[in-house]
Design an enzyme around this catalytic site. Sequence first.
Site, PDB file in Angstrom:
ATOM      1  N   PHE A 158       0.995  -1.346  -0.106  1.00  0.00           N
ATOM      2  CA  PHE A 158      -0.023  -0.231   0.091  1.00  0.00           C
ATOM      3  C   PHE A 158       1.068   1.335   0.009  1.00  0.00           C
ATOM      4  O   PHE A 158       2.085   1.081   0.469  1.00  0.00           O
ATOM      5  CB  PHE A 158      -0.893   0.160   1.095  1.00  0.00           C
ATOM      6  N   GLN A 207      -7.683  14.931   4.804  1.00  0.00           N
ATOM      7  CA  GLN A 207      -7.133  13.825   3.634  1.00  0.00           C
ATOM      8  C   GLN A 207      -8.020  13.931   2.698  1.00  0.00           C
ATOM      9  O   GLN A 207      -9.384  13.624   2.661  1.00  0.00           O
ATOM     10  CB  GLN A 207      -6.597  12.635   4.213  1.00  0.00           C
ATOM     11  N   HIS A 242      -8.772  11.783  -0.456  1.00  0.00           N
ATOM     12  CA  HIS A 242      -8.168  10.425  -1.202  1.00  0.00           C
ATOM     13  C   HIS A 242      -8.197  10.817  -2.582  1.00  0.00           C
ATOM     14  O   HIS A 242      -8.984  11.317  -3.252  1.00  0.00           O
ATOM     15  CB  HIS A 242      -9.267   9.595  -0.923  1.00  0.00           C
ATOM     16  N   LEU A 252     -15.734   6.247  -2.969  1.00  0.00           N
ATOM     17  CA  LEU A 252     -14.269   5.790  -2.991  1.00  0.00           C
ATOM     18  C   LEU A 252     -13.957   4.748  -3.700  1.00  0.00           C
ATOM     19  O   LEU A 252     -14.558   3.634  -3.936  1.00  0.00           O
ATOM     20  CB  LEU A 252     -13.906   5.403  -1.400  1.00  0.00           C
ATOM     21  N   GLU A 303      -7.473   2.225  -2.608  1.00  0.00           N
ATOM     22  CA  GLU A 303      -6.131   2.411  -2.741  1.00  0.00           C
ATOM     23  C   GLU A 303      -5.644   0.959  -3.356  1.00  0.00           C
ATOM     24  O   GLU A 303      -4.493   0.905  -4.172  1.00  0.00           O
ATOM     25  CB  GLU A 303      -5.368   2.959  -1.889  1.00  0.00           C
ATOM     26  N   ARG A 321      -1.165   9.764  -0.442  1.00  0.00           N
ATOM     27  CA  ARG A 321      -2.374  10.065  -0.772  1.00  0.00           C
ATOM     28  C   ARG A 321      -2.160  11.761  -1.093  1.00  0.00           C
ATOM     29  O   ARG A 321      -2.905  12.130  -2.079  1.00  0.00           O
ATOM     30  CB  ARG A 321      -3.300   9.887   0.070  1.00  0.00           C
ATOM     31  N   HIS A 356     -11.859  12.664   2.354  1.00  0.00           N
ATOM     32  CA  HIS A 356     -11.748  10.996   2.805  1.00  0.00           C
ATOM     33  C   HIS A 356     -11.897  10.730   4.252  1.00  0.00           C
ATOM     34  O   HIS A 356     -12.218  10.004   4.917  1.00  0.00           O
ATOM     35  CB  HIS A 356     -10.737  10.292   2.122  1.00  0.00           C
ATOM     36  N   ARG A 382      -2.248  10.910   6.643  1.00  0.00           N
ATOM     37  CA  ARG A 382      -2.115   9.224   6.957  1.00  0.00           C
ATOM     38  C   ARG A 382      -2.024   8.548   5.854  1.00  0.00           C
ATOM     39  O   ARG A 382      -2.385   8.744   4.583  1.00  0.00           O
ATOM     40  CB  ARG A 382      -3.741   9.148   7.560  1.00  0.00           C
TER      41      ARG A 382
END
Lengths: 607, 273
Positions: free
Chosen positions: A122, A235, A237, A251, A254, A310, A376, A411
């Site tokens: 990730f 954040q 995304h 969403l 990821e 991100r 997000h 994050r």
Amino acid sequence: MTQDIETHETDVLVIGAGGAGLSAAISAAEQGADVAVVCKSLLGKAHTVMAEGGIAASLGNVEPADDWQAHFLDTMKGGWGLNDPTMAEIHAKESPERVRTLQEWGAIFDRTEDGDIHQRPFGGHRHDRLAHVGDRTGLELIRTLQDKAVAEGIDVYQECYVTNLLQTDDAVAGACGFWRQDGAPILFRAPAVILASGGLGKMYRISSNSWEYTADGHAMALRNGAELIDMAFVQFHPTGMVWPKSVQGTLVTEGVRGEGGILLNADGERFMFDYVPTEYEGSVAADEAEADRWVAGDEDARPPPELLTRDVVARAILNEVAEGRGSEHGGAYLDIANQRSADYIMQKLPAMVHQFRELAEIDITEEPMQVAPTCHYMMGGIRVDPETQETSVPGLYASGEVAGGLHGANRLGGNSLSDLLVFGNRAGVAAGEAVTGAETPQVDDSQVERYLAGLEAPFDTDPDRGVDPFDLHAELQAVMEEYVGIMRDEDRLSTGIERLESLQDRVENVRATGARTYNPGWEKCFAVENMILAGLAVAHAARAREESRGAHSRVDFPDPDEDWGNIELTVSMRDGEIHLDRDAVPEPRDELQEMLAADAGLEAEAE
Amino acid sequence: MSTETTQTTDEPAATGVEESQATAEDAVSATTMTLEIYRGDDDVGELVEYDVPVEEGMVVLDAIHWIQANEEPELAVRWNCKSGRCGSCSVEIDGMPSLACMKRLSEYDPETPITVTPMATFPVVKDLVPDVSWNYEVNETIEPFSPAEDADFEFYQEDVERAREFRKCIECFLCQDVCHVLREHDKKESYAGPRYLVRSAGLHFHPEDTADRTEWMKDDAGVGFCNITRCCSDVCPEDIEITDNAIIPQKERVVDEYYDPLRRLRSWLSGLW
């Protein structure tokens, strides 16, 4: 007056039944405390259910080289050094154990060939680190915790909206709210209250968040004397759906990029290679050939630039669109179809296949998706003690998204579910221990009366009271998008603050009609008031922070400023007004300092 | 209960879909569709008609939200994720149990009103919101996940796949709603319903679970009440083969255990359902 209200006494009251709330409740109950959980929706529907990618934990099942130190360093780097180092350390050390505990409670993770928990790569994680359940990790997590909480006999108050905290002297004394199904007030007397109420993403129009994310916890904490930190860092995304418009913001995990999905602009260029920040130059594939080797499993290859953090990917997509290379519907193309076989995509990303087929009539095993940034997650939140999660209000705890500190300025994906498990557990244990032998606090009648009057106020038929809560919410979203969005500058932020203050005046006169029974208009009156207050906290922190760092992008101050490198902005309420303080981020202890320095040195060498 | 109290005379525009954001002002210029939505409680209610401007890609839940924001702020509906993940927005659309967030308006005939009513198997709290608390009570009767004390949690992807189908369940309760044992015969005292046979299947197929829930299946869950019409499988938004893969094997297990000594012995020997 208070004796007319349905009243419950409990040792620990948990507000919220997502991953953090349920973890906290289970752990507090394990300490022997009586626990009550209150949630706005039905049990099992909290926003955690939406989490797709996985839980970050350095189990080392796929890459044995992974350890807590590596996870700590990645988290600190992803957070641009603003993370609370003790929280980042605790998080990295304890997440493997929390994942194993979840497995012991019945969660079924995807497996390695050796029969262990599989881990996927990730963004921002140097090793394959995310324990996952296809792309439905959140569903498995919440169902497991839900079943565990039910088995433990924890009392759950479903569809119950907590609007006010109660205090005696300085300490928390409980909370009150109302049952959504009949609108009747309900009061809890408790010596410990854990806020696990999630985020605030519904203040933005394009958002991946559910209706529950209305900043209730942030607003209650502020009103009751707690502090919020890092509120500039919202954040976005990078990959939300852009079309059709009705699902804009939904969403796209990821995990698509983790499984090898690539980003393309309208000219078919794989543009992320042009956006690698200097800090990451040594740790990203140099070219497409190396990225392809990484996707094929070559351990010597570095990950593709699509897996940068991100904040970086979101800004890159916006820039491509701004420079005229956006996709048909104003985003970027995200292609997995040409990278992986249809069978593989079906196995690894079944929920994404389903989502695009049903909502956009697109077969992602055949054609690319279109994606653009969507609100997000809130990195900032309530300041807590890193060990216990207690806030500056005695007896009031916060964990999960509503708490600040762990993530700093940005994050990493996968660090949210681990955050919920680690700090939900910590808050539950600390609160459970703290209430041993504590007396049920007395509740101040005048606070309860004020609360009851506040519940009734929107029904006041005074002709001055005519503000529609739906209109006000739409205006708030427009203000946040236009003036406190992804790309910020001083003028916009100042205008945004003025607009928010005017919304704050108008929310005084917000109006509801009809009866209290399951009345969305009436409920929205409270939600909008909370979001406006939290929106002001975001805007003030964003205006004061004259630099760009992580998720906070100032067009007028486009670079990180060293002078801000260890400063966190603290928002509090003084005499009903937002107040800002500049505080130093806690220093890492010596051992962590040395690790951070050595890591930075290694990277410099790699470059 | 089918009085139509709201009727507007706006003609649908002839020119396709507008790009503008749906607001009341746009209603005249955009294509409109008519929804008839149940308004009321468990005792009294009626279908009320609303004309909603339609944009490309809109789902039934978007139309309900448009009505809330522009005409009826009191209109009650459950929802959370709006992407088919949480199972909150279960309703009946033209009588078909469905997630309102996953049904696009373009699936329906624009000339005919779309009716939206609450799940009929449960008491109505208000409008589209039913009281589903009975489901949570049934859930508590199921013996939870019970690993052996020395379980090592070493198992393989093929073990995961056997359990996964049942663990996809998002608890939308559409299967409970459509099940005629619950819906027409109101056997809630005797039959747990498809959702909870899916849950017990998910537990049974957990590679480390050791509990024997056969007695629960027979007595508490009343698996014998299912007569295999497969309505539940048809409405499942997660495409779980509820009847064939969850219910029938549990029926067989009950038969093996309680009614067929030979098969019981065979089953015991093979350790399989």
